[in-house]
Design an enzyme around this catalytic site. Structure first.
Site, PDB file in Angstrom:
ATOM      1  N   THR A  39      12.932 -18.021   5.972  1.00  0.00           N
ATOM      2  CA  THR A  39      14.273 -17.756   6.482  1.00  0.00           C
ATOM      3  C   THR A  39      15.238 -17.759   5.304  1.00  0.00           C
ATOM      4  O   THR A  39      14.992 -18.420   4.303  1.00  0.00           O
ATOM      5  CB  THR A  39      14.680 -18.880   7.464  1.00  0.00           C
ATOM      6  OG1 THR A  39      13.787 -18.888   8.565  1.00  0.00           O
ATOM      7  CG2 THR A  39      16.090 -18.715   7.955  1.00  0.00           C
ATOM      8  N   ILE A  40      16.338 -17.025   5.431  1.00  0.00           N
ATOM      9  CA  ILE A  40      17.431 -17.188   4.470  1.00  0.00           C
ATOM     10  C   ILE A  40      18.676 -17.642   5.232  1.00  0.00           C
ATOM     11  O   ILE A  40      18.896 -17.250   6.374  1.00  0.00           O
ATOM     12  CB  ILE A  40      17.717 -15.905   3.658  1.00  0.00           C
ATOM     13  CG1 ILE A  40      18.291 -14.769   4.536  1.00  0.00           C
ATOM     14  CG2 ILE A  40      16.475 -15.444   2.925  1.00  0.00           C
ATOM     15  CD1 ILE A  40      19.781 -14.618   4.514  1.00  0.00           C
TER      16      ILE A  40
END
Length: 527
Positions: free
Chosen positions: A352-353
């Site tokens: 995830t970012i």
């Protein structure tokens, strides 16, 4: 706020007087600053940064993924944006059983691909709150995708670890394993087909992704892999992102906002309410980790059993956050021994970012984008260059479970942006790391609120996570603390890689303070 340690080898907190962005990649931060410097607002900068990261951090995010956001204007009103994708209209437990799916949807199966929601959410945020043309916001990402970008150290580390997985799909391997191997730090990598897709979206809006030849190609590729997707499923995705009210709870008098289900933000609030009954600031390091671990196991037990698409868990937020429920959960914690591990049968998720932005007008954005597993499903459409997420792999194959796969349903999501109301304004924050995110929100906020740590110190503090019947710990936690925890019955496991990442920005007397996790390549920077 505690004093700054300039000898620990980690970065110091960042400060700015006007606007600030914090991301986990330097090129994403640079893109957001470019937009802010040109007069764009926080929403513009968030979109530009996320688009760049969809190119330069392909393990973690992409246009084939999903996203959520919490936004607040200068008036302090918080809104939640749900950009999670839906299952195809033909997707039922029975249909997947007939297709040969067993008790779990495989991570590389087309059945794990929900209609990507990120592009719909980006375009919804831009249409409702953006100030600059979408072509301007996508320009840095298009440049990176077309001309290439240098691979950064943490991205290269993660890329190498997943080379075998991405190599299983020949189309993805051609894009992400040039010369048959993962790029190393400093190598240049390009994705010209992705540049084409971004240019189309910038010119024509979400219909360029969810309709026309691009959608026909994606559907045909997924169908060839056994997927049940139709062009109508994708057409419905163009305006599938929607605004909703956030959920919230207080912690030591501070209001904490999360997105409602189908995200796991409710689990973060439950953990915070449980640990609120302990004097966290005065606990020893071992006691603090123990309390957080026990609260995590309790909260995640409820998460796994109950959280799903909003329509499948009505009334759950009020029930779990009630004083009676929190007191009952808190009473289960024994300070002398580790409790039984919570049931854990969710699909592992790490990739995830997260980014956040605050602009000079007081607008704040907490933004998270993901393709679920490393390189998502690893399935890439060779005609469009779109790499698909596999968020549908977290659906259950039990028709009686709230999170059972069903037509048009959104799966339970681990990605959660956060927002804290402070006495000076709104503080967007978030923690990457899949299942760790809810536990990470609570640990981070406890450090900031209970111990008055700087954002950077609270982010960089060594992490622990009670998961799958063990207590994962980063190697920088002292041996005597680990021995204490083991004596209480925790099955301590020293992890080889960092646990998650985080960013945060808050208003301070002189302007803005920002932090970006030293475990990642990014930075907090402002103007």
């Amino acid at each position: 706020m505690t004093g700054f340690d300039f000898f620990n080898g980690r970065r110091a907190a960042g400060f700015a007087s006007g606007a600030m962005i914090a991301t986990s990649h330097p090129l994403a931060t640079s893109a957001g600053l470019r937009i802010l410097s040109r007069g764009g607002n926080a929403y513009d900068a968030a979109i530009a940064a996320s688009a760049v990261q969809a190119v330069v951090d392909p393990l973690m995010t992409g246009i084939g993924g999903d996203c959520f956001a919490l936004v607040a204007g200068a008036d302090g009103q918080v809104r939640a944006l749900n950009g999670s994708g839906q299952a195809p209209a033909a997707a039922t437990v029975e249909a997947l059983r007939e297709a040969g799916v067993g008790d779990h949807i495989p991570l590389d199966s087309a059945h794990g691909v929900t209609v990507p929601g990120a592009v719909s959410a980006w375009c919804r945020l831009h249409a409702d709150m953006g100030s600059l043309p979408l072509s301007d916001l996508f320009a840095p990402a298009i440049e990176c995708a077309r001309a290439g970008y240098p691979v950064t150290p943490r991205v290269a580390f993660d890329w190498a670890a997943e080379a075998g997985r991405i190599g299983a799909d020949p189309h993805a391997a051609r894009v992400f394993l040039p010369d048959g191997k993962a790029p190393v730090a400093g190598d240049r990598h390009a994705q010209p087909l992705l540049a084409d897709r971004l240019e189309e979206i910038a010119q024509k809006g979400p219909e360029a992704f969810y309709g026309g030849e691009t959608a026909r190609s994606m559907v045909a590729h997924l169908n060839a892999l056994g997927g049940l997707h139709t062009e109508q499923d994708f057409a419905n995705g163009a305006d599938a992102a929607f605004w909703t009210d956030p959920i919230s709870a207080t912690y030591r008098g501070h209001e904490v906002f999360e997105c409602p289900p189908n995200g796991q933000g409710l689990a973060a609030l439950v953990i915070l309410k449980i640990i609120e009954g302990f004097d966290m600031a005065s606990l020893s390091p071992a006691d603090r980790i123990h309390v957080q671990a026990e609260a995590t196991k309790i909260a995640y037990h409820h998460r796994d059993a109950l959280i799903a698409d909003a329509g499948a868990c009505e009334g759950l937020v009020e029930t779990l956050l009630s004083d009676r429920a929190i007191a009952a959960m808190r009473d289960r914690i024994d300070m002398t021994r580790a409790g039984e591990p919570a049931l854990w049968d969710e699909v592992e998720h790490r990739d995830t970012i997260y980014l956040c932005v605050v602009d000079g007008q007081g607008n704040a954005v907490s933004f998270i984008n993901s393709i679920f597993h490393p390189f998502g499903s690893t399935r890439l459409d060779p005609a469009t260059g779109v790499l698909f997420q596999n968020r549908g792999a977290s659906f259950r194959m039990d028709p009686a479970h709230p999170n059972a796969i069903a037509p048009g349903k959104r799966p339970m999501h681990t990605i959660i942006p956060g927002m804290l109301r402070t006495d000076r304004g709104m503080m967007p924050f978030g923690v990457m790391g899949g299942h760790y995110q809810a536990a990470g929100h609570a640990a981070f906020l406890s450090g900031v609120i209970d111990e008055e740590m700087s954002l950077q110190d609270a982010i960089d503090r060594p992490r622990s996570f009670a998961t799958e019947g063990r207590l994962d710990v980063e190697p920088t936690i002292p041996d005597d603390v680990l021995a204490d925890l083991a004596a209480r019955g925790h099955r301590v496991n020293r992890v080889k890689g960092p646990i998650g990442g985080a960013q945060a920005i808050r208003p301070v007397a002189g302007g803005l303070e920002g932090g970006s996790d030293s475990r990642k390549d990014g930075m907090a920077a402002g103007i």
